[in-house]
Write a protein that holds these residues in place. Structure first.
Motif, PDB file in Angstrom:
ATOM      1  N   LYS A  75       1.087  12.653   2.307  1.00 46.57           N
ATOM      2  CA  LYS A  75       2.120  12.370   1.315  1.00 46.57           C
ATOM      3  C   LYS A  75       1.681  11.243   0.398  1.00 46.57           C
ATOM      4  O   LYS A  75       0.939  10.361   0.795  1.00 46.57           O
ATOM      5  CB  LYS A  75       3.437  12.001   2.000  1.00 46.57           C
ATOM      6  N   THR A  76       2.167  11.292  -0.847  1.00 47.11           N
ATOM      7  CA  THR A  76       1.848  10.280  -1.854  1.00 47.11           C
ATOM      8  C   THR A  76       3.139   9.659  -2.351  1.00 47.11           C
ATOM      9  O   THR A  76       4.145  10.351  -2.527  1.00 47.11           O
ATOM     10  CB  THR A  76       1.087  10.912  -3.026  1.00 47.11           C
ATOM     11  N   LEU A  77       3.088   8.355  -2.604  1.00 48.65           N
ATOM     12  CA  LEU A  77       4.240   7.622  -3.099  1.00 48.65           C
ATOM     13  C   LEU A  77       3.844   6.856  -4.352  1.00 48.65           C
ATOM     14  O   LEU A  77       2.827   6.160  -4.362  1.00 48.65           O
ATOM     15  CB  LEU A  77       4.744   6.651  -2.023  1.00 48.65           C
ATOM     16  N   HIS A  78       4.626   6.988  -5.405  1.00 48.73           N
ATOM     17  CA  HIS A  78       4.405   6.321  -6.692  1.00 48.73           C
ATOM     18  C   HIS A  78       5.298   5.083  -6.694  1.00 48.73           C
ATOM     19  O   HIS A  78       6.519   5.199  -6.553  1.00 48.73           O
ATOM     20  CB  HIS A  78       4.793   7.287  -7.803  1.00 48.73           C
ATOM     21  N   VAL A  79       4.719   3.880  -6.824  1.00 40.93           N
ATOM     22  CA  VAL A  79       5.489   2.637  -6.729  1.00 40.93           C
ATOM     23  C   VAL A  79       5.299   1.766  -7.963  1.00 40.93           C
ATOM     24  O   VAL A  79       4.346   1.936  -8.725  1.00 40.93           O
ATOM     25  CB  VAL A  79       5.113   1.835  -5.460  1.00 40.93           C
ATOM     26  N   LEU A  80       6.218   0.805  -8.145  1.00 42.96           N
ATOM     27  CA  LEU A  80       6.167  -0.098  -9.288  1.00 42.96           C
ATOM     28  C   LEU A  80       5.172  -1.237  -9.101  1.00 42.96           C
ATOM     29  O   LEU A  80       4.651  -1.774 -10.074  1.00 42.96           O
ATOM     30  CB  LEU A  80       7.558  -0.689  -9.560  1.00 42.96           C
ATOM     31  N   GLU A  81       4.900  -1.641  -7.870  1.00 45.77           N
ATOM     32  CA  GLU A  81       4.003  -2.759  -7.605  1.00 45.77           C
ATOM     33  C   GLU A  81       2.574  -2.433  -8.026  1.00 45.77           C
ATOM     34  O   GLU A  81       2.168  -1.280  -8.044  1.00 45.77           O
ATOM     35  CB  GLU A  81       4.010  -3.121  -6.106  1.00 45.77           C
ATOM     36  N   SER A  82       1.823  -3.486  -8.320  1.00 45.81           N
ATOM     37  CA  SER A  82       0.408  -3.299  -8.642  1.00 45.81           C
ATOM     38  C   SER A  82      -0.365  -3.019  -7.361  1.00 45.81           C
ATOM     39  O   SER A  82       0.116  -3.298  -6.245  1.00 45.81           O
ATOM     40  CB  SER A  82      -0.157  -4.558  -9.304  1.00 45.81           C
ATOM     41  N   LYS A  83      -1.555  -2.480  -7.524  1.00 43.66           N
ATOM     42  CA  LYS A  83      -2.419  -2.222  -6.368  1.00 43.66           C
ATOM     43  C   LYS A  83      -2.670  -3.508  -5.600  1.00 43.66           C
ATOM     44  O   LYS A  83      -2.560  -3.538  -4.367  1.00 43.66           O
ATOM     45  CB  LYS A  83      -3.745  -1.619  -6.846  1.00 43.66           C
ATOM     46  N   GLN A  84      -2.976  -4.590  -6.311  1.00 48.09           N
ATOM     47  CA  GLN A  84      -3.279  -5.856  -5.645  1.00 48.09           C
ATOM     48  C   GLN A  84      -2.072  -6.391  -4.881  1.00 48.09           C
ATOM     49  O   GLN A  84      -2.217  -6.937  -3.798  1.00 48.09           O
ATOM     50  CB  GLN A  84      -3.768  -6.901  -6.656  1.00 48.09           C
ATOM     51  N   ASP A  85      -0.875  -6.209  -5.423  1.00 50.15           N
ATOM     52  CA  ASP A  85       0.333  -6.655  -4.741  1.00 50.15           C
ATOM     53  C   ASP A  85       0.525  -5.890  -3.429  1.00 50.15           C
ATOM     54  O   ASP A  85       0.855  -6.475  -2.398  1.00 50.15           O
ATOM     55  CB  ASP A  85       1.546  -6.483  -5.651  1.00 50.15           C
ATOM     56  N   TYR A  88      -0.346   4.451  -6.844  1.00 45.79           N
ATOM     57  CA  TYR A  88      -0.039   5.526  -5.913  1.00 45.79           C
ATOM     58  C   TYR A  88      -0.537   5.135  -4.527  1.00 45.79           C
ATOM     59  O   TYR A  88      -1.668   4.688  -4.373  1.00 45.79           O
ATOM     60  CB  TYR A  88      -0.723   6.833  -6.334  1.00 45.79           C
ATOM     61  N   ILE A  89       0.327   5.332  -3.530  1.00 41.43           N
ATOM     62  CA  ILE A  89      -0.045   5.090  -2.146  1.00 41.43           C
ATOM     63  C   ILE A  89      -0.139   6.450  -1.468  1.00 41.43           C
ATOM     64  O   ILE A  89       0.810   7.238  -1.513  1.00 41.43           O
ATOM     65  CB  ILE A  89       1.006   4.218  -1.430  1.00 41.43           C
ATOM     66  N   THR A  90      -1.273   6.722  -0.851  1.00 41.32           N
ATOM     67  CA  THR A  90      -1.461   7.968  -0.113  1.00 41.32           C
ATOM     68  C   THR A  90      -1.484   7.631   1.370  1.00 41.32           C
ATOM     69  O   THR A  90      -2.186   6.712   1.806  1.00 41.32           O
ATOM     70  CB  THR A  90      -2.768   8.671  -0.515  1.00 41.32           C
ATOM     71  N   PHE A  91      -0.713   8.386   2.139  1.00 45.73           N
ATOM     72  CA  PHE A  91      -0.601   8.159   3.579  1.00 45.73           C
ATOM     73  C   PHE A  91      -1.499   9.120   4.347  1.00 45.73           C
ATOM     74  O   PHE A  91      -1.934  10.137   3.816  1.00 45.73           O
ATOM     75  CB  PHE A  91       0.860   8.342   4.014  1.00 45.73           C
ATOM     76  N   THR A  92      -1.746   8.791   5.593  1.00 43.71           N
ATOM     77  CA  THR A  92      -2.584   9.644   6.444  1.00 43.71           C
ATOM     78  C   THR A  92      -1.954  11.014   6.657  1.00 43.71           C
ATOM     79  O   THR A  92      -2.642  11.958   7.036  1.00 43.71           O
ATOM     80  CB  THR A  92      -2.832   8.976   7.806  1.00 43.71           C
ATOM     81  N   THR A  93      -0.669  11.134   6.381  1.00 39.94           N
ATOM     82  CA  THR A  93       0.035  12.418   6.504  1.00 39.94           C
ATOM     83  C   THR A  93      -0.210  13.322   5.303  1.00 39.94           C
ATOM     84  O   THR A  93       0.190  14.479   5.313  1.00 39.94           O
ATOM     85  CB  THR A  93       1.553  12.176   6.621  1.00 39.94           C
ATOM     86  N   ALA A  99       2.826   0.367   6.936  1.00 42.27           N
ATOM     87  CA  ALA A  99       1.529   0.014   6.359  1.00 42.27           C
ATOM     88  C   ALA A  99       0.362   0.546   7.188  1.00 42.27           C
ATOM     89  O   ALA A  99      -0.743   0.701   6.668  1.00 42.27           O
ATOM     90  CB  ALA A  99       1.422  -1.495   6.211  1.00 42.27           C
ATOM     91  N   LEU A 100       0.605   0.835   8.446  1.00 35.27           N
ATOM     92  CA  LEU A 100      -0.466   1.350   9.303  1.00 35.27           C
ATOM     93  C   LEU A 100      -0.845   2.782   8.949  1.00 35.27           C
ATOM     94  O   LEU A 100      -1.907   3.257   9.339  1.00 35.27           O
ATOM     95  CB  LEU A 100      -0.057   1.266  10.773  1.00 35.27           C
ATOM     96  N   LEU A 101       0.008   3.466   8.201  1.00 34.35           N
ATOM     97  CA  LEU A 101      -0.259   4.864   7.832  1.00 34.35           C
ATOM     98  C   LEU A 101      -0.857   5.026   6.441  1.00 34.35           C
ATOM     99  O   LEU A 101      -1.076   6.142   5.982  1.00 34.35           O
ATOM    100  CB  LEU A 101       1.027   5.686   7.930  1.00 34.35           C
ATOM    101  N   ILE A 102      -1.134   3.891   5.767  1.00 31.32           N
ATOM    102  CA  ILE A 102      -1.701   3.979   4.418  1.00 31.32           C
ATOM    103  C   ILE A 102      -3.185   4.344   4.506  1.00 31.32           C
ATOM    104  O   ILE A 102      -3.952   3.693   5.205  1.00 31.32           O
ATOM    105  CB  ILE A 102      -1.526   2.651   3.653  1.00 31.32           C
ATOM    106  N   GLU A 103      -3.557   5.387   3.799  1.00 31.08           N
ATOM    107  CA  GLU A 103      -4.953   5.813   3.750  1.00 31.08           C
ATOM    108  C   GLU A 103      -5.658   5.193   2.555  1.00 31.08           C
ATOM    109  O   GLU A 103      -6.787   4.731   2.652  1.00 31.08           O
ATOM    110  CB  GLU A 103      -5.030   7.336   3.670  1.00 31.08           C
ATOM    111  N   ARG A 104      -4.976   5.201   1.385  1.00 26.45           N
ATOM    112  CA  ARG A 104      -5.579   4.597   0.197  1.00 26.45           C
ATOM    113  C   ARG A 104      -4.495   4.200  -0.799  1.00 26.45           C
ATOM    114  O   ARG A 104      -3.378   4.717  -0.771  1.00 26.45           O
ATOM    115  CB  ARG A 104      -6.601   5.526  -0.442  1.00 26.45           C
ATOM    116  N   ILE A 105      -4.881   3.277  -1.683  1.00 27.71           N
ATOM    117  CA  ILE A 105      -4.011   2.801  -2.754  1.00 27.71           C
ATOM    118  C   ILE A 105      -4.797   2.938  -4.046  1.00 27.71           C
ATOM    119  O   ILE A 105      -5.910   2.437  -4.145  1.00 27.71           O
ATOM    120  CB  ILE A 105      -3.601   1.334  -2.527  1.00 27.71           C
ATOM    121  N   GLU A 106      -4.230   3.644  -5.021  1.00 29.55           N
ATOM    122  CA  GLU A 106      -4.918   3.872  -6.291  1.00 29.55           C
ATOM    123  C   GLU A 106      -4.076   3.308  -7.437  1.00 29.55           C
ATOM    124  O   GLU A 106      -2.848   3.358  -7.386  1.00 29.55           O
ATOM    125  CB  GLU A 106      -5.113   5.362  -6.529  1.00 29.55           C
TER     126      GLU A 106
END
Length: 69
Positions: A36-46, A29-34, A16-23
């Motif tokens: 890379k982007t990850l597409h997840v099932l959870e909601s942004k708020q979750d 979509y979670i974008t990391f400081t590296t 979680a320390l590498l998360i840059e943004r959540i859209e």
């Protein structure tokens, strides 16, 4: 570290320390400081709630509650 679920329903633990943004567009979509982007099932708020709980657990910040008196 927090756990999220990939689109194929496989759980994944991420740093979680590498998360840059959540859209949410409407998929999350979670974008990391590296970069890379990850597409997840959870909601942004979750995801935000899990990150917040993780930060509190490791002492990055503490929960503050105001009295209603």
């Amino acid at each position: 570290m927090i756990e999220v679920t990939k689109l194929n329903r496989t759980p994944l633990t991420i740093n979680a320390l590498l998360i840059e943004r959540i859209e949410e567009t409407p998929d999350t979509y979670i974008t990391f400081t590296t970069g890379k982007t990850l597409h997840v099932l959870e909601s942004k708020q979750d995801v935000v709630n899990r990150v917040t709980a993780f930060y509190q657990q490791i002492g990055l910040f503490s929960a503050q509650h105001k009295s209603s008196n």
